[in-house]
Scaffold this motif. Structure first.
Motif, PDB file in Angstrom:
ATOM      1  N   HIS A  91       0.819  -1.215   0.000  1.00 32.39           N
ATOM      2  CA  HIS A  91       0.000   0.000   0.000  1.00 32.39           C
ATOM      3  C   HIS A  91       0.856   1.270   0.000  1.00 32.39           C
ATOM      4  N   GLY A  92       2.166   1.102  -0.238  1.00 31.35           N
ATOM      5  CA  GLY A  92       3.043   2.262  -0.348  1.00 31.35           C
ATOM      6  C   GLY A  92       3.379   2.924   0.977  1.00 31.35           C
ATOM      7  N   ALA A  93       3.317   2.162   2.066  1.00 32.54           N
ATOM      8  CA  ALA A  93       3.602   2.734   3.380  1.00 32.54           C
ATOM      9  C   ALA A  93       4.833   2.083   4.005  1.00 32.54           C
ATOM     10  N   TYR A 132       3.760   7.464   4.144  1.00 30.43           N
ATOM     11  CA  TYR A 132       3.797   7.041   2.750  1.00 30.43           C
ATOM     12  C   TYR A 132       5.251   6.997   2.297  1.00 30.43           C
ATOM     13  N   ASP A 134       6.563   7.397  -0.536  1.00 30.66           N
ATOM     14  CA  ASP A 134       6.938   8.465  -1.474  1.00 30.66           C
ATOM     15  C   ASP A 134       6.728   9.859  -0.884  1.00 30.66           C
ATOM     16  N   THR A 136       7.410  10.887   3.009  1.00 31.87           N
ATOM     17  CA  THR A 136       7.640  10.540   4.413  1.00 31.87           C
ATOM     18  C   THR A 136       7.251  11.642   5.398  1.00 31.87           C
ATOM     19  N   VAL A 140       0.164   8.215   7.510  1.00 33.24           N
ATOM     20  CA  VAL A 140      -0.999   7.513   6.988  1.00 33.24           C
ATOM     21  C   VAL A 140      -2.165   7.745   7.956  1.00 33.24           C
TER      22      VAL A 140
END
Length: 175
Positions: A91-93, A132, A134, A136, A140
């Motif tokens: 999930h990009g985290a 995230y 991309d 930081t 989230v």
């Protein structure tokens, strides 16, 4: 969905960034004169502290198969930690920051097969953030936590290793 997956990860992993979790000195039950009990408690706490540090490294690297995880974790907790790290990564985290831990042994079961030790911890995740990958700077949503109670079970396996095999966060119980 990301927030739910991430919260599940934090609940089980409870762990941190480029620097390791702040690990306190080992504390064993105060009222024990039994050397075997003290030895078990000390070994279990060392495994627990290793687990926190290994999970932190794995979360920072977003690597569910980080080699240090198997050094300190056993199933079912190993599978749960790996799943939570994988879910966050998909999930990009990722996690940044550091976790502060204050563990203490609450129970030593020398007569159980296998031998187990229960550890209670006050985890301070105030500076341990799910962000995230991309971006930081952005936390989230729904993953913010502070201080909460956690418990873990350390198990001594037949080969003599102590591994953390179970864990649970009690986020409704601040400490």
């Amino acid at each position: 969905m990301l927030a739910a997956s991430v919260l599940a990860a934090a609940a089980l992993v409870g762990c941190a960034s480029e620097q390791s979790a702040t690990l306190p000195p080992l504390r064993v039950p105060a009222a024990t004169d039994d050397p075997a009990t003290a030895e078990a408690a000390e070994a279990a706490l060392a495994a627990y502290n290793g687990y926190l540090a290994a999970a932190e490294k794995a979360e920072h690297a977003a690597d569910p198969h980080h080699p240090e995880l198997k050094k300190y974790l056993a199933d079912p907790l190993l599978a749960q930690v790996r799943l939570s790290i994988r879910d966050a990564k998909e999930h990009g985290a990722m996690r940044i920051g550091s976790l502060i831990s204050e563990p203490t042994v609450t129970e030593v079961n020398l007569d159980s097969v296998p031998v187990t030790v229960v550890i209670q911890d006050c985890l301070d995740a105030t500076n341990y953030r799910m962000v995230y990958a991309d971006d930081t700077d952005t936390v989230v949503p729904g993953t913010e936590v502070s201080r909460y109670l956690a418990t873990a079970t350390a198990t001594r396996y037949d080969d003599g290793r102590w591994l953390i095999s179970g864990g649970f966060s009690h986020r409704d119980q601040p400490c």
